[in-house]
Design an enzyme around this catalytic site. Structure first.
Site, PDB file in Angstrom:
ATOM      1  N   HIS A  15      24.570 -46.591  60.928  1.00  0.00           N
ATOM      2  CA  HIS A  15      24.296 -46.539  62.322  1.00  0.00           C
ATOM      3  C   HIS A  15      24.095 -47.860  63.191  1.00  0.00           C
ATOM      4  CE1 HIS A  15      23.888 -42.009  61.813  1.00  0.00           C
ATOM      5  NE2 HIS A  15      23.549 -42.314  60.341  1.00  0.00           N
ATOM      6  N   ASP A 118      21.435 -42.775  69.393  1.00  0.00           N
ATOM      7  CA  ASP A 118      22.137 -41.980  68.404  1.00  0.00           C
ATOM      8  C   ASP A 118      21.683 -40.607  68.540  1.00  0.00           C
ATOM      9  OD1 ASP A 118      22.453 -40.860  65.448  1.00  0.00           O
ATOM     10  OD2 ASP A 118      23.558 -42.690  65.453  1.00  0.00           O
ATOM     11  N   GLN A 362      38.220 -52.896  53.259  1.00  0.00           N
ATOM     12  CA  GLN A 362      39.218 -51.909  53.778  1.00  0.00           C
ATOM     13  C   GLN A 362      39.769 -52.079  54.924  1.00  0.00           C
ATOM     14  OE1 GLN A 362      37.740 -47.618  53.305  1.00  0.00           O
ATOM     15  NE2 GLN A 362      37.928 -47.409  55.342  1.00  0.00           N
ATOM     16  N   HIS A 377      37.961 -40.146  52.626  1.00  0.00           N
ATOM     17  CA  HIS A 377      37.059 -39.156  52.687  1.00  0.00           C
ATOM     18  C   HIS A 377      36.981 -38.562  54.045  1.00  0.00           C
ATOM     19  CE1 HIS A 377      35.043 -42.605  54.197  1.00  0.00           C
ATOM     20  NE2 HIS A 377      33.790 -42.119  54.159  1.00  0.00           N
ATOM     21  N   ALA A 400      28.856 -34.500  55.174  1.00  0.00           N
ATOM     22  CA  ALA A 400      28.685 -34.995  56.484  1.00  0.00           C
ATOM     23  C   ALA A 400      29.806 -33.981  57.345  1.00  0.00           C
ATOM     24  CB  ALA A 400      28.623 -36.441  56.926  1.00  0.00           C
TER      25      ALA A 400
END
Length: 483
Positions: A15, A118, A362, A377, A400
Site C-alpha cells: 500500500h 486508500d 519480477q 497469482h 484477496a
C-alpha cells in the site's frame, strides 16, 4: 505557503509503494515547484515488516519532494477468532486522531490541495471533509474490480438473508459491465464470511466510494473493457446515487533500478544471466507474489506439470506455509528446496529450467526477450507489470480480489488463460492441468494470438503515460479539479 497533496496509505508495504508511485507520477508531471507530496502511514500494525523503514529511507533520499509522516505507535486489538483484516481495519480506525492532527499540522504551513486515501482508510474520509479538503480514493486494482466494489453494497442489500458467500457454491453474481458472472465463492476474500467483522467493514468502505470527490485508479483506459468503463461512467454501478469522477492514471509500477537496489545481487545476476542465454519468448516465468505460497503437495504437482510440458521455465518457489490450507507466507526464512520438490526434479530439468528460492526481480525478468509467458497469482501490480512488458499470462488466483481479476483477464481482456482449480480442495491444481495450460500458452495458435495482443497492449501502456496519453490527460483533469 506551498501546495501539498497528502496521501494516506493503509498498513503494509504494498500500500505504501502504491502511494509513492502515485506521488512520483504527480510530481514527474508537474514538478516539485507545483506540489509537494506528504505520505501518512501508521506504526505498529500486525502486517508491518522490517523492509518498510528501509524502503522509506531510500525513497526519501532519492525523491526529496516526497516526505513521510509516521503516526505514533498504536496497539492492535487482537481478539481470538478475529481475522487479520478485521484486526487491521480496527487498527486503522484507531489512527483517526493521528490523521486529524496531521492534517491540522500540515495545514498550518501549506495549502492541502487534496487528500488521497486508500479504500481501507475510509474512516479518514469525513476527517478530510471536516477540513474542507477535497478527498479522493486511490484504487489500486483495475476498473472491473472498481465496478464490482461500487456495486457491492447493492449485492449486500439483495443477499442479506442468504448464507455467507463462501457457502453459496451454486450462486453467481452479475456486475455492471462484466462479460461473465462471478461465482459467489470467488468474491473478494474480505466479504466471503458474513460473520467476520471484515465483511461489514468492506461494505461500509465500498458504500463510501461515491461520497468522495473522485476515484483515482491504477490502470489505463485502453486496457479496460469498454463496457466496464461505460458502466462506471454511466452510473450503473451506483444505482442509488451519483458516481464521482474517475481518473485512470496507470500503469504505475515501481521502477527497475529502484527494485534492483533491494535485490540479493548474486542470485539476481544468476537468474538474469540464465535468461539471457535462452531463445526468444521460450521461457515460462512462474511467480506468485510476495505473499503467495503453496503446500508441498501442490508444489510437487506444479513440478510434475512443468517437467511433462517440456518447456523452459524460471520458477520462484516460496517456503510452504505452516498451515497446509493457507496460501500466504509471512517472512522468507530459508528452507530445503530439494525437500519440497519431487526427487530428482532439479537434476532432470537442469538443462531447461531454473528454480530460485523466495524472490526474483519480477519487473526485470518480465522485460527479458526470452520470457514468453507468466504464471501469476493475478495480483494487480503483477498484472500491470506483465502488461507493460507485453507478456501473456496463465491466471492462478490465490486470495484477496485475485479471482475477480482472473475472470476479467481471461474473459473480458483476453490476455490470460485460466487454470482449472478445484474449489472444494482449496483451489488445488493438478499436474496434468499445469501441463495442459503451459502447452496451450507456449505452443498453441491461441497462445500466439494472446502474445500478439499483449505486445500491442504493452505499446498502449507506454503511450498512455506519454505527453498526449490517456493517463496523462486524466491526471491533468484530476489536478484541474483541485486547483
Amino acid at each position: 505557503m506551498g501546495d501539498v497533496i497528502v496521501l494516506y496509505a493503509s498498513p503494509g508495504m504494498g500500500h505504501i509503494v502504491a502511494m509513492v508511485e502515485l506521488g512520483k507520477f504527480i510530481v514527474h508531471r508537474y514538478g516539485p515547484h507545483k506540489f509537494s507530496i506528504t505520505i501518512l502511514y501508521t506504526c505498529g500494525s500486525i502486517v508491518d515488516t522490517a523492509s518498510i523503514p528501509v524502503y522509506i529511507r531510500r525513497i526519501s533520499h532519492s525523491h526529496p519532494f516526497i516526505s513521510f509522516r509516521q503516526f505514533p505507535r498504536v496497539t492492535n486489538n487482537i481478539t481470538r477468532n478475529i481475522s487479520v483484516p478485521a484486526i487491521t481495519f480496527d487498527f486503522i480506525r484507531q489512527n483517526d486522531p493521528h490523521v486529524r492532527s496531521a492534517l491540522q499540522e500540515i495545514s498550518k504551513s501549506a495549502t492541502v490541495r487534496a487528500f488521497i486515501i486508500d479504500l481501507f482508510c475510509t474512516s479518514a474520509l469525513p476527517i478530510g471533509k471536516e477540513f474542507n479538503i477535497p478527498t479522493y480514493y486511490f484504487h489500486t486494482s483495475g476498473a472491473a474490480v472498481l465496478a464490482a466494489f461500487l456495486y457491492l453494497p447493492k449485492i449486500d442489500e439483495q443477499t442479506k438473508t442468504t448464507e455467507s458467500f463462501k457457502d453459496l457454491r451454486d450462486t453467481v453474481f452479475e456486475f455492471p459491465g462484466w462479460k461473465s458472472p462471478l461465482k459467489a465463492t470467488h468474491m473478494v476474500q474480505l466479504v466471503l464470511d458474513r460473520n467476520d467483522p471484515a465483511y461489514s467493514d468492506m461494505i461500509y468502505f465500498c458504500s463510501h466510494l461515491p461520497k468522495s470527490n473522485g476515484i483515482i485508479v491504477n490502470t489505463f483506459e485502453e486496457l479496460e473493457p469498454p463496457s466496464v468503463l461505460q458502466a462506471i461512467a454511466g452510473g450503473l454501478c451506483v444505482p442509488d446515487g451519483p458516481t464521482p469522477p474517475v481518473y485512470y492514471v496507470g500503469p504505475l509500477i515501481e521502477e527497475e533500478k529502484e527494485l534492483s537496489k533491494d535485490a540479493d545481487a548474486a542470485e539476481k545476476e544468476d537468474c538474469l544471466s540464465w535468461l539471457d542465454k535462452q531463445p526468444s519468448r521460450s521461457v515460462l516465468f512462474l511467480c506468485f507474489g510476495s505473499m503467495g505460497s503453496f503446500p508441498a503437495a501442490q508444489l510437487k504437482e506444479i513440478a510434475n506439470g512443468l517437467e511433462a510440458s517440456g518447456q523452459r521455465f524460471l520458477w520462484v518457489v516460496k517456503k510452504p506455509p505452516v498451515e497446509e490450507k493457507s496460501k500466504q507466507v509471512h517472512g522468507v526464512d530459508d528452507f530445503d528446496l530439494k525437500g519440497v520438490l519431487p526427487e530428482g526434479f532439479l537434476e532432470r530439468t537442469a538443462d531447461r529450467g531454473m528454480v530460485v528460492k523466495s524472490w526474483a526481480p519480477q519487473v526485470v525478468v518480465l522485460k527479458k526477450e526470452s520470457v514468453g509467458g507468466f504464471v501469476t497469482h493475478c495480483g494487480w501490480n503483477s498484472v500491470l507489470e506483465a502488461v507493460v512488458a507485453g507478456v501473456p499470462m496463465i491466471a492462478w488466483p490465490l486470495y484477496a480480489e485475485q479471482h475477480m481479476n482472473r475472470n476479467v483477464l481471461v474473459t473480458d481482456m483476453e490476455i490470460a488463460i485460466g487454470v482449472e482449480q478445484r474449489d472444494e480442495e482449496g483451489g488445488f491444481v493438478s499436474g496434468e492441468e499445469v501441463e495442459r495450460r503451459v502447452r496451450e500458452l507456449m505452443e498453441s495458435e491461441g497462445g500466439r494470438a494472446l502474445r500478439e495482443r499483449c505486445k500491442k497492449l504493452g505499446e498502449m501502456a507506454s503511450a498512455a503515460l506519454g505527453e498526449t496519453g490517456s493517463s496523462t490527460r486524466n491526471l491533468v483533469n484530476f489536478v484541474s479539479s483541485i486547483t
